[in-house]
Enzyme design. Sequence first.
Site, PDB file in Angstrom:
ATOM      1  N   ARG A  20       0.835  -1.205   0.000  1.00 24.96           N
ATOM      2  CA  ARG A  20       0.000   0.000   0.000  1.00 24.96           C
ATOM      3  C   ARG A  20       0.869   1.254   0.000  1.00 24.96           C
ATOM      4  O   ARG A  20       2.016   1.243   0.420  1.00 24.96           O
ATOM      5  CB  ARG A  20      -0.933   0.042   1.202  1.00 24.96           C
ATOM      6  CG  ARG A  20      -0.269   0.251   2.558  1.00 24.96           C
ATOM      7  CD  ARG A  20      -0.274   1.714   3.040  1.00 24.96           C
ATOM      8  NE  ARG A  20       0.476   1.922   4.269  1.00 24.96           N
ATOM      9  CZ  ARG A  20       1.759   2.240   4.307  1.00 24.96           C
ATOM     10  NH1 ARG A  20       2.460   2.358   3.194  1.00 24.96           N
ATOM     11  NH2 ARG A  20       2.368   2.434   5.467  1.00 24.96           N
ATOM     12  N   ASP A  29      -4.087   6.792  12.383  1.00 17.09           N
ATOM     13  CA  ASP A  29      -4.868   5.551  12.588  1.00 17.09           C
ATOM     14  C   ASP A  29      -4.971   5.157  14.060  1.00 17.09           C
ATOM     15  O   ASP A  29      -6.039   4.782  14.538  1.00 17.09           O
ATOM     16  CB  ASP A  29      -4.371   4.389  11.704  1.00 17.09           C
ATOM     17  CG  ASP A  29      -2.937   3.955  11.904  1.00 17.09           C
ATOM     18  OD1 ASP A  29      -2.168   4.683  12.582  1.00 17.09           O
ATOM     19  OD2 ASP A  29      -2.569   2.872  11.379  1.00 17.09           O
ATOM     20  N   SER A 120       5.424  -3.987   2.989  1.00 15.56           N
ATOM     21  CA  SER A 120       5.787  -5.356   2.606  1.00 15.56           C
ATOM     22  C   SER A 120       5.436  -6.315   3.739  1.00 15.56           C
ATOM     23  O   SER A 120       5.035  -7.460   3.484  1.00 15.56           O
ATOM     24  CB  SER A 120       7.278  -5.447   2.261  1.00 15.56           C
ATOM     25  OG  SER A 120       8.065  -4.948   3.322  1.00 15.56           O
ATOM     26  N   ASP A 161      -2.348  -0.356   7.622  1.00 15.30           N
ATOM     27  CA  ASP A 161      -1.688  -1.117   6.550  1.00 15.30           C
ATOM     28  C   ASP A 161      -2.420  -2.432   6.300  1.00 15.30           C
ATOM     29  O   ASP A 161      -2.746  -2.784   5.166  1.00 15.30           O
ATOM     30  CB  ASP A 161      -0.225  -1.397   6.914  1.00 15.30           C
ATOM     31  CG  ASP A 161       0.533  -0.120   7.230  1.00 15.30           C
ATOM     32  OD1 ASP A 161       0.021   0.965   6.907  1.00 15.30           O
ATOM     33  OD2 ASP A 161       1.626  -0.212   7.816  1.00 15.30           O
TER      34      ASP A 161
HETATM   35  C1  GLA Z   1       3.042   2.657   9.806  1.00 17.22           C
HETATM   36  C2  GLA Z   1       2.029   1.913  10.656  1.00 17.22           C
HETATM   37  C3  GLA Z   1       0.604   2.406  10.400  1.00 17.22           C
HETATM   38  C4  GLA Z   1       0.508   3.926  10.479  1.00 17.22           C
HETATM   39  C5  GLA Z   1       1.626   4.586   9.668  1.00 17.22           C
HETATM   40  C6  GLA Z   1       1.653   6.080   9.855  1.00 17.22           C
HETATM   41  O1  GLA Z   1       2.853   2.347   8.451  1.00 17.22           O
HETATM   42  O2  GLA Z   1       2.077   0.523  10.392  1.00 17.22           O
HETATM   43  O3  GLA Z   1      -0.286   1.783  11.306  1.00 17.22           O
HETATM   44  O4  GLA Z   1       0.504   4.356  11.814  1.00 17.22           O
HETATM   45  O5  GLA Z   1       2.906   4.061  10.005  1.00 17.22           O
HETATM   46  O6  GLA Z   1       0.504   6.641   9.340  1.00 17.22           O
END
Ligand code: GLA
Length: 354
Positions: A20, A29, A120, A161
């Site tokens: 993503r 989040d 990943s 994610d």
């Molecule tokens: C990482 C974490 C997510 C989120 C981002 C920042 O990717 O895995 O949960 O907190 O950082 O937005």
Amino acid sequence: MADPAPHRRAAPVRAHSPGRVNLIGDHTDYNEGVALPMAVDLGTTVTFTPDEGTRLVLRSSQDPEPADVDIHMSLDSRVLEAVEPRWARYVAAVASAVRPASGGSGTVVTTLPIGAGLSSSAALEVALALVFGHDADPVSLARTCQRAEHAATGVPTGIMDQLVVSAAQENCALLIDFADLSMQTVEVPAGAEVVVVHSGESRALAHSAYAQRRAECEAAAHRLGPLGRVDPAVAVAIPDPVLRRRARHVVTECERVHWFTAALRAGDLAEAGRVMAASHHSLAHDFEVSTPGLDSLVERLMGFPGVFGARLTGAGFGGCVVALTEPTALDLDLLGTPAWRVRASRGAHLVAVA
Ligand code: GLA
């Protein structure tokens, strides 16, 4: 007649999970805020053949050492910390969270850059969970894999994610409200291209600094309630200057997610780009998760004609920048650093094995 093989093998199963990129809404989040990530057309495919044993043996395209773990391992980060090679911790953690019916063997093949901020690890977790027999309900799949991520890494990450790689739909970003995990699809307009550019900096500090940012947000939330739902005027009244800046980032970032979404829906890419630039500024100055390398990459990308906006994406502290551009505005070969044009893709799914 009895099968002489020690472990009878069942039919292979295969699952694919995308990675993503987050278009906007970082560090929101775990604050019950909102974000707009999208799944990309780079991802991880796991093929798994169950047998009657209790060991999981998986080979990866990214590491010469296989993962070889017991299906009965505990979901405890102190136990998982001892598992080698490191990527096998994800296999052990997902197995402990999903509890596959039996062991088996298989392969992991990925087109995602590892540790670059394109999730990943979430892609690996979700694809593993599916081949280990987890049902495909995106929210419960994401929750299970988030637990596995915490156990495998010891980092208290949010659920963005795992949720977007589980739930995304073709051609759409996903507007997620983390207060109740409700989701809306937002089409990426045809005139927009999404480009991910690696800063060249590995996310060395990401683990400890991420946990620290989360603790700071929790301290601010202790006074005000979940930051993603706080009124901007209230957030700026926190006396402690560091907590005030952290809260201001989260509160204003949530507003920006809504502005950006409205701009995308209206096809106003210039406005979407301005909001991205403001997001980067807030991540750099109020949340302090940028680096000089990320800042100069954002500035450089914004200088190219046809680039609407750019910002760091994901946790920060290195990793990638995301840019919104006119189609083919950037010549990726001339950037001098790995870069990918990405398309919004569907979430994780089982794939027929030929
Ligand atoms: C990482 C974490 C997510 C989120 C981002 C920042 O990717 O895995 O949960 O907190 O950082 O937005």
